[in-house]
Design a protein around this motif. Structure first.
Motif: not given
Length: 310
Positions: A248-277
């Motif tokens: 369960l500690r591993l699962t809890a860490a996975l949740g926050f790591a997933g947030l980082g992966f999703h944030a990276n997915g947003v950054a990889r889109a065209h325009g990245g975080w500059r085009n956050w809207s």
């Protein structure tokens, strides 16, 4: 729905949250706290924390997704407002050390669970009324059927926390069984539900990144281990609980790591975080992965309580 109405609804939501926060602060300031809260109060507060994290996830997710839908249906304003109230109630409960339930908190959490259940029905109806009915395509691109389930879980965790506070300290019971056992089964069922939602969305994404397999493997195993620890025979209880706690500690860490992966997915889109809207709406949902962490933390609290019942 006019732009003026939308702005007014947003202001009303913020005002409601501010009023609830002020009320929570004053209520806690005037409350008489027990010097040493019992084990059931500690577990209740942990469930309040899990409920708060889930409510925050729902608040962010529903506000973004319903804004993207231009709040076409007036009922689309309800989930963010209810999630905001649930968040305030859960935070208040997490800070409250009294061994007694709070009627208003309890009512808010029940309302949150009912709103989530109603939202699930609405989303399923939205899927079935699309051309073709209940198909994989409509499940992928219609209203996400599993999204309101997080609000159901938030309300359930918060309501259970309030019910647990009213139980006797020496032998708390829930649903006719020892409280730790019941809490572990509830948290395990919640983990399984969130894993099913992740499986659907990651299948839509064709599991294009190896990390997308983690939620559909790690989380269900955590759910199974939690159920096993809850139902294990006394001679196997210690080993089952220890392994489940580690997972369960591993699962809890996975949740926050997933947030980082999703944030990276947003950054990889065209325009990245500059085009956050635009990319925040088009990219992977940022609020989704922390729901794993919320339920894993609730599961850890259940295991701590379960060990005292041995």
């Amino acid at each position: 729905m006019t732009q003026t109405t939308r702005v007014a609804a947003g202001i009303a939501s913020v005002a409601a949250g501010a009023a609830l926060a002020i009320w929570s602060t004053r209520s806690l300031r005037d409350a008489k706290r027990a010097p040493t809260p019992g084990k059931h109060v500690a577990a209740a507060r942990a469930f309040n924390h899990g409920s708060a994290l889930l409510a925050l996830s729902v608040l962010a997710d529903s506000a973004m997704e319903h804004y993207r839908g231009s709040f076409e249906n007036p009922a689309m304003y309800l989930p963010p407002v209810v999630a905001l109230c649930s968040l305030g109630a859960a935070l208040h409960g997490g800070a409250d050390q009294r061994a007694a339930s709070h009627r208003l908190r309890h009512a808010i959490q029940i309302c949150g669970a009912a709103t989530g259940a109603t939202g699930t029905v609405f989303h399923l109806y939205n899927v079935t009324r699309r051309p073709g009915g209940l198909t994989w395509h409509n499940l992928f691109y219609g209203a996400p059927a599993g999204a309101p389930f997080a609000l159901v879980l938030s309300g359930v965790l918060g309501a259970i926390a309030e019910q647990l506070r009213d139980e006797p300290e020496h032998d708390p019971q829930l649903f006719g069984m020892p409280a730790g056992k019941a809490l572990a089964l509830v948290a395990g069922a919640g983990l399984l539900g969130t894993a099913a939602e992740a499986a659907l969305l990651h299948f839509r994404g064709s599991f294009q990144h190896p990390a997308m397999y983690a939620p559909v493997t790690v989380v269900p195993v955590g759910s199974a281990l939690l159920a096993h620890a809850a139902l294990a025979l006394p001679r196997h209880a210690a080993r089952a609980s220890a392994f489940a706690r580690w997972w369960l500690r591993l699962t809890a860490a996975l949740g926050f790591a997933g947030l980082g992966f999703h944030a990276n997915g947003v950054a990889r889109a065209h325009g990245g975080w500059r085009n956050w809207s635009q990319n925040l709406f088009a990219g992977p949902p940022l609020p989704a992965p922390p729901s794993f962490s919320a339920l894993a933390l609730a599961g850890l609290a259940a295991l701590r309580m379960r060990e005292t019942e041995r």
